[in-house]
Scaffold this active site. Sequence first.
Site, short mmCIF file in Angstrom:
data_model
loop_
_atom_site.label_atom_id
_atom_site.label_comp_id
_atom_site.label_asym_id
_atom_site.label_seq_id
_atom_site.Cartn_x
_atom_site.Cartn_y
_atom_site.Cartn_z
N LEU A 59 47.68 29.44 37.51
CA LEU A 59 47.66 30.90 37.59
C LEU A 59 46.57 31.39 38.55
CD1 LEU A 59 48.60 31.78 33.90
CD2 LEU A 59 50.02 32.06 35.93
N SER A 60 45.69 32.31 38.13
CA SER A 60 44.80 32.98 39.07
C SER A 60 43.70 32.11 39.66
CB SER A 60 44.17 34.22 38.42
OG SER A 60 45.10 35.26 38.33
N THR A 61 43.58 30.88 39.22
CA THR A 61 42.68 29.95 39.90
C THR A 61 43.03 29.89 41.39
OG1 THR A 61 42.57 28.65 37.85
CG2 THR A 61 41.78 27.59 39.87
N ALA A 62 44.28 30.19 41.70
CA ALA A 62 44.72 30.21 43.10
C ALA A 62 43.95 31.21 43.94
CB ALA A 62 46.22 30.53 43.16
N LYS A 63 43.47 32.30 43.35
CA LYS A 63 42.77 33.32 44.14
C LYS A 63 41.52 32.76 44.80
CE LYS A 63 44.28 37.47 41.60
NZ LYS A 63 45.13 36.88 40.55
#
Length: 414
Positions: A59-63
């Site tokens: 999920l937002s670890t991608a940011k």
Amino acid sequence: MDPEFAPLVRALELYVPLRGPGGAALSVHHRGQLVADIAIGTRDRAGAPMEPDTLVMCLSTAKGVTATLLHIVADRGELDLDAPVARYWPEFAQGGKGGITVSELVSHRAGLYAVRPLIDQIEDIYDWPRMVEALARAAPAHAPGRDFGYHAWTFGWLVGELLQRATGASFTDLLRECIAEPLGLEGLYIGLPEHERARVAQTIEWGSTKLGFSTPGGSGRLRRAAGASVEVAGRAARALGLRFDPSDMVGAMLPRGLSSLDLNSPVFLRAVIPSLNGVFDARSLSRLYAALAGGGELDGVRLMSRAAIERARADQNVGLGRVIPFPLRVKMGYHRPISLGLRVSVRGRSKDLGIASADAFGHFGLGGSGAWADPERELGVAVVTNCFAGRLPADLRTVGVCTAAAFAADRRAR
């Protein structure tokens, strides 16, 4: 495993349920060396073991990975952080956005966090041209640069399209050429290639593979009750003088049709959504953040300059934002990790034992995965999990890992 980092095994055990499926993997680099690389639990409901090189949708670890890519491109001179986004993406100037700068965009200060008005059905998130065209036409929710609202979904299309316009290369090519290949990373994807699907853990979320949020399409009574609750919460926040607005949270976090989004579907995993569907193994994430913790260099490979990292990790906002009622300490595409510990003074020098230093930066995702760099300790840490709840609920588990990793690094440094 380095003996000083052995307590991280206990911290990682909190990630998985006492009974039932679910697993996690943890990788730590300290002073450029791999000092922990462990996995526990299962990668799927059938009981296959989680391994250190298992790929997990984070999920937002991608940011944080997306932000790192932007800073690398900027450090190479292909992008000016102080320039208007419209210099590279002319259509973006619509809706009064001509003055929004690259730094404001990557710092969640552009006021473009509302995703609900942009899509009619959840499948729209797979249509890159549709999403970037809609964002180019959108008007900001507040004066750009003057407030902060977490761009939960829109961050990826905004920053991703900016990178593509500035360089002329595709996002996936940039990620491979600027980060994965130089560092020799074999588990860092945003847009999963077909040949890697067999390595991917099954996401196990509260008994389902779907996010399970209530969105329009449920009973009218439930929708009216939810709407009334949001309005009451909004009035309470305003009365307390808070910037947080529950209606902003709904607009930013809950696109239409979210309850039908299958996190394990091949179409979701192979899509390029740089804000939330990164598929990583812990070892690759840890190695990336070890380079950032080491001033931009690891094993003789320089990703970016120390000056670029200094700018990237500088605080951009403090206090509560409009979308999330929590002080994230947002930096330029990252936020500060949360840990617990003690402040002590030794020989006149103050030291935070177990507390992530003010220099630390990274990004976590809903459900417990995350990675960060602590330059003061020369520490790069990554944890990935396929289960949304373990012996501690959801994101509270990351606090234990952050704290244990900081204590371990301090012990090893002595």
